[in-house]
Write a protein that holds these residues in place. Structure first.
Motif, short mmCIF file in Angstrom:
data_model
loop_
_atom_site.label_atom_id
_atom_site.label_comp_id
_atom_site.label_asym_id
_atom_site.label_seq_id
_atom_site.Cartn_x
_atom_site.Cartn_y
_atom_site.Cartn_z
N ILE A 219 0.84 -1.21 0.00
CA ILE A 219 0.00 0.00 0.00
C ILE A 219 0.87 1.25 0.00
CG2 ILE A 219 -1.81 1.26 1.24
CD1 ILE A 219 -2.51 -1.43 2.62
N TYR A 220 0.47 2.21 -0.83
CA TYR A 220 1.11 3.53 -0.83
C TYR A 220 0.05 4.53 -0.39
CZ TYR A 220 3.62 7.71 -2.30
OH TYR A 220 4.27 8.93 -2.31
N LEU A 221 0.25 5.19 0.75
CA LEU A 221 -0.72 6.14 1.25
C LEU A 221 -0.42 7.54 0.71
CD1 LEU A 221 -3.19 6.42 3.18
CD2 LEU A 221 -1.57 7.23 4.91
N LYS A 222 -1.33 8.07 -0.07
CA LYS A 222 -1.15 9.41 -0.62
C LYS A 222 -1.52 10.49 0.40
CE LYS A 222 -3.62 8.89 -4.46
NZ LYS A 222 -4.16 9.31 -5.78
N ASP A 223 -2.63 10.25 1.11
CA ASP A 223 -3.07 11.25 2.08
C ASP A 223 -4.08 10.61 3.03
OD1 ASP A 223 -3.31 13.71 3.31
OD2 ASP A 223 -4.83 14.46 1.92
N LYS A 224 -4.27 11.22 4.19
CA LYS A 224 -5.33 10.77 5.08
C LYS A 224 -5.90 11.95 5.85
CE LYS A 224 -2.21 9.06 8.76
NZ LYS A 224 -1.87 7.85 9.55
N LYS A 225 -7.20 11.90 6.04
CA LYS A 225 -7.89 12.95 6.77
C LYS A 225 -8.50 12.34 8.02
CE LYS A 225 -9.18 15.17 2.41
NZ LYS A 225 -10.32 15.49 1.51
N PRO A 226 -8.23 12.90 9.18
CA PRO A 226 -8.77 12.34 10.42
C PRO A 226 -10.28 12.54 10.50
CG PRO A 226 -7.71 14.43 10.87
CD PRO A 226 -7.42 14.10 9.42
N SER A 227 -10.93 11.74 11.31
CA SER A 227 -12.37 11.91 11.53
C SER A 227 -12.59 13.24 12.25
CB SER A 227 -12.93 10.76 12.36
OG SER A 227 -12.30 10.73 13.63
N LYS A 228 -13.76 13.82 12.06
CA LYS A 228 -14.03 15.09 12.74
C LYS A 228 -15.49 15.14 13.19
CE LYS A 228 -15.65 18.22 9.15
NZ LYS A 228 -15.68 19.62 8.74
N SER A 229 -15.70 15.80 14.33
CA SER A 229 -17.05 15.99 14.85
C SER A 229 -17.74 17.07 14.03
CB SER A 229 -17.00 16.40 16.32
OG SER A 229 -16.45 15.37 17.10
N LEU A 230 -18.99 16.80 13.66
CA LEU A 230 -19.76 17.76 12.88
C LEU A 230 -20.45 18.75 13.81
CD1 LEU A 230 -21.28 15.20 10.36
CD2 LEU A 230 -19.42 16.82 9.91
#
Length: 268
Positions: A219-230
């Motif tokens: 796997i090559y990870l390009k980007d990741k965004k953490p979960s966020k409270s709405l």
């Protein structure tokens, strides 16, 4: 018969685009409206007004024919037919429930205070899942995966090399795109894959193969965004629907339970 034909011809003469009066034609003075057209088309994706003129005319002719035949059937006593009576009674029941349901739903209103209170008590439910953006190379054996990792270790441009190897070594449909899987949430992938991708830092790749039911992945990870409270504003509309749905279900069950207690019910 002459009266029917003359009525039909007079109706066809009125066929055109929707007029300011909001109807397309008349049959013995009865308007053919948007609702009549929608029922005839039976497909909300079809925009009647964008159909060619000859297709519009054909639809209206069918509606006119149906109205004339239906009126003639009623005139000749079709309403006394047992099948007709049974169908009408069934329609009455369905329509009665639908209108009752519509009225109940429209009567339910909640204040900002009630909505905010629900939000505060259920914040854990209003979370946008984290997102991962990755490429992968899928092979059948662990040895193949380890060989690919060794080649990546030696490459100066890791992502370019990864894309090259994905196109030549990987199995599955993503190979033609250099193994690109786009953006996805953890729940969209099998747990082993999501765990492996999430453990990486952006612009890095697996140092050990990730095994899943499909084979071995690099796997090559390009980007990741953490979960966020709405925020409350982001989910206020959803909260309204939840509260309305909950209250409606409660009222409907209470009424049904009350009616069932008085009814004679036999389930075979």
């Amino acid at each position: 018969m002459r009266k029917v034909v003359s009525s039909f011809v007079a109706s066809i003469a009125l066929v055109s685009t929707l007029s300011a009066a909001d109807f397309y034609a008349t049959v013995d003075g009865e308007k053919i409206t948007k609702d009549d057209v929608a029922m005839a088309l039976q497909d909300p994706r079809i925009n009647f007004e964008k159909l060619p003129k000859n297709a519009q005319k054909e639809v209206l002719e069918q509606i006119i024919n149906r109205k004339l035949i239906a009126k003639d059937a009623i005139k000749n006593g079709i309403e006394k037919d047992k099948t007709f009576e049974k169908a009408i009674n069934k329609m009455k029941e369905d329509l009665a429930f639908q209108i009752w349901q519509k009225n109940e739903l429209e009567s339910l209103k909640f204040t900002d205070s009630q909505k905010k209170d629900f939000y505060e008590k259920n914040k854990d439910k209003f979370v946008q899942p984290g997102k991962l953006n990755a490429r992968h190379i899928l092979v059948k054996t662990e040895k193949e995966a380890k060989d690919i990792i060794k080649q990546l270790d030696k490459a100066s441009d890791k992502e370019a090399k990864f894309i090259e190897l994905a196109k030549t070594k990987s199995e599955g449909p993503s190979k033609k795109n250099g193994g690109d899987l786009g953006e996805f949430s953890e729940a969209q992938m099998v747990p082993e894959f999501s765990k492996g991708a999430k453990s990486l830092n952006p612009k890095s790749y697996s140092k050990t193969p990730v095994k899943t039911q499909f084979g071995y992945h690099v796997i090559y990870l390009k980007d990741k965004k953490p979960s966020k409270s709405l925020s409350f504003k982001e989910v206020e509309g959803n909260i309204s629907q939840i509260l309305i749905g909950n209250e409606y279900n409660k009222k409907a069950k209470e009424l049904a339970d009350k009616l069932r207690s008085k009814a004679k019910i036999v389930i075979k």
